[in-house]
Design an enzyme around this catalytic site. Structure first.
Site, PDB file in Angstrom:
ATOM      1  N   HIS A 153       0.837  -1.200   0.000  1.00 30.16           N
ATOM      2  CA  HIS A 153       0.000   0.000   0.000  1.00 30.16           C
ATOM      3  C   HIS A 153       0.871   1.249   0.000  1.00 30.16           C
ATOM      4  O   HIS A 153       1.995   1.243   0.493  1.00 30.16           O
ATOM      5  CB  HIS A 153      -0.937   0.018   1.216  1.00 30.16           C
ATOM      6  CG  HIS A 153      -0.222   0.032   2.528  1.00 30.16           C
ATOM      7  ND1 HIS A 153       0.128  -1.122   3.197  1.00 30.16           N
ATOM      8  CD2 HIS A 153       0.232   1.058   3.299  1.00 30.16           C
ATOM      9  CE1 HIS A 153       0.742  -0.811   4.322  1.00 30.16           C
ATOM     10  NE2 HIS A 153       0.825   0.506   4.398  1.00 30.16           N
ATOM     11  N   THR A 198      12.428   1.000  -2.834  1.00 31.74           N
ATOM     12  CA  THR A 198      11.334   1.946  -2.975  1.00 31.74           C
ATOM     13  C   THR A 198      10.280   1.433  -3.952  1.00 31.74           C
ATOM     14  O   THR A 198      10.525   0.527  -4.750  1.00 31.74           O
ATOM     15  CB  THR A 198      11.864   3.312  -3.432  1.00 31.74           C
ATOM     16  OG1 THR A 198      12.625   3.134  -4.632  1.00 31.74           O
ATOM     17  CG2 THR A 198      12.755   3.922  -2.367  1.00 31.74           C
ATOM     18  N   LYS A 199       9.101   2.037  -3.888  1.00 30.77           N
ATOM     19  CA  LYS A 199       7.946   1.552  -4.642  1.00 30.77           C
ATOM     20  C   LYS A 199       8.232   1.487  -6.144  1.00 30.77           C
ATOM     21  O   LYS A 199       8.949   2.312  -6.691  1.00 30.77           O
ATOM     22  CB  LYS A 199       6.723   2.431  -4.378  1.00 30.77           C
ATOM     23  CG  LYS A 199       6.845   3.858  -4.853  1.00 30.77           C
ATOM     24  CD  LYS A 199       5.569   4.645  -4.571  1.00 30.77           C
ATOM     25  CE  LYS A 199       5.683   6.076  -5.094  1.00 30.77           C
ATOM     26  NZ  LYS A 199       4.450   6.856  -4.870  1.00 30.77           N
ATOM     27  N   ARG A 215      19.905   0.249  -4.354  1.00 28.70           N
ATOM     28  CA  ARG A 215      20.400   0.336  -5.730  1.00 28.70           C
ATOM     29  C   ARG A 215      21.116  -0.967  -6.044  1.00 28.70           C
ATOM     30  O   ARG A 215      21.458  -1.739  -5.143  1.00 28.70           O
ATOM     31  CB  ARG A 215      21.354   1.518  -5.893  1.00 28.70           C
ATOM     32  CG  ARG A 215      22.544   1.465  -4.952  1.00 28.70           C
ATOM     33  CD  ARG A 215      23.400   2.716  -5.065  1.00 28.70           C
ATOM     34  NE  ARG A 215      24.520   2.671  -4.122  1.00 28.70           N
ATOM     35  CZ  ARG A 215      25.681   2.069  -4.341  1.00 28.70           C
ATOM     36  NH1 ARG A 215      25.880   1.440  -5.496  1.00 28.70           N
ATOM     37  NH2 ARG A 215      26.637   2.091  -3.454  1.00 28.70           N
ATOM     38  N   LYS A 218      25.241  -5.559  -7.588  1.00 26.92           N
ATOM     39  CA  LYS A 218      25.874  -6.598  -8.406  1.00 26.92           C
ATOM     40  C   LYS A 218      24.898  -7.058  -9.470  1.00 26.92           C
ATOM     41  O   LYS A 218      23.744  -7.384  -9.160  1.00 26.92           O
ATOM     42  CB  LYS A 218      26.284  -7.786  -7.514  1.00 26.92           C
ATOM     43  CG  LYS A 218      27.042  -8.889  -8.252  1.00 26.92           C
ATOM     44  CD  LYS A 218      27.431  -9.997  -7.276  1.00 26.92           C
ATOM     45  CE  LYS A 218      28.159 -11.120  -7.982  1.00 26.92           C
ATOM     46  NZ  LYS A 218      28.510 -12.230  -7.049  1.00 26.92           N
TER      47      LYS A 218
END
Length: 221
Positions: A153, A198-199, A215, A218
């Site tokens: 959500h 993150t979404k 992020r 690898k």
């Protein structure tokens, strides 16, 4: 965050009354089978709690069968808002105590998440928290680390949106990692400890991600 409206609360209370009726009524029927003993009162209390939660699983799943949670932005005063907010009340008042406890063994937690509608493949376990089981899809042989959180959500001020999370096979989600709504993670990927995905992030098969925000560390080999 939007306020939960009186009508939505009334729907939940009606369902809660049904749950209590089923749980307590079932306890009363089974009480006749228990022999007199010094621990009869304790046994009846434990039986009542068990039957109330089993009834809650049943009523919750039937509610979502009739009115499924649908992905997308939730318009105010809509059918989708009613379903989303009744779902929230189920978790706040009934299920949160189950999925956030450290006393329930991880294999039993798997059964609870399955009962709440999560799609979990074979040999997949979570030592973390799945906040939106009906919108959580996880493949086989995947592990969710201790205190990791996965949710489907998005709450941004008064805006509410639901987006399913899809996690593949043989994925490792590290302890205390956060996986947000709309994330897709491919097979054999790794999300490092403490990472915040993150979404709407897409992690390809075999990649390793970490950091805040997460992020790629690898690439797939």
């Amino acid at each position: 965050m939007r306020a939960i409206k009186p009508g939505q609360i009334a729907v939940f209370i009606s369902l809660l009354m049904l749950i209590l009726l089923l749980g307590i009524g079932g306890t009363a029927l089974l009480a006749r089978q228990l022999p007199p003993s010094d621990f009869r009162g304790v046994a009846l209390l434990l039986l009542a709690v068990l039957l109330i939660y089993l009834s809650a699983f049943l009523v919750y799943r039937l509610f979502l069968l009739a009115l499924p949670l649908r992905e997308g932005e939730v318009a105010e005063n809509s059918r989708d808002e009613l379903v989303a907010n009744v779902n929230i009340l189920f978790y706040l008042l009934l299920f949160n105590s189950l999925i956030r406890t450290y006393f329930i063994p991880v294999p039993l937690q798997r059964l609870i998440y399955l009962a709440l509608g999560a799609r979990l493949g074979a040999n997949t376990y979570s030592a973390g928290v799945l906040l939106d089981p009906p919108l959580t899809y996880i493949g086989s042989n995947t592990i969710i680390g201790h205190d990791a959180v996965i949710f489907a959500h998005v709450i941004e001020g008064a805006r509410l949106e639901l987006k399913a999370v899809h996690i593949g096979n043989t994925v490792t989600i590290g302890a205390k990692a956060v996986v947000m709504a709309g994330v897709q993670i491919g097979d054999n990927a790794i999300v490092s400890t403490g990472a915040v995905v993150t979404k709407d992030t897409q992690i390809a098969a075999g990649e390793v991600w970490g950091g805040v925000p997460a992020r790629r560390l690898k690439a797939a080999q």
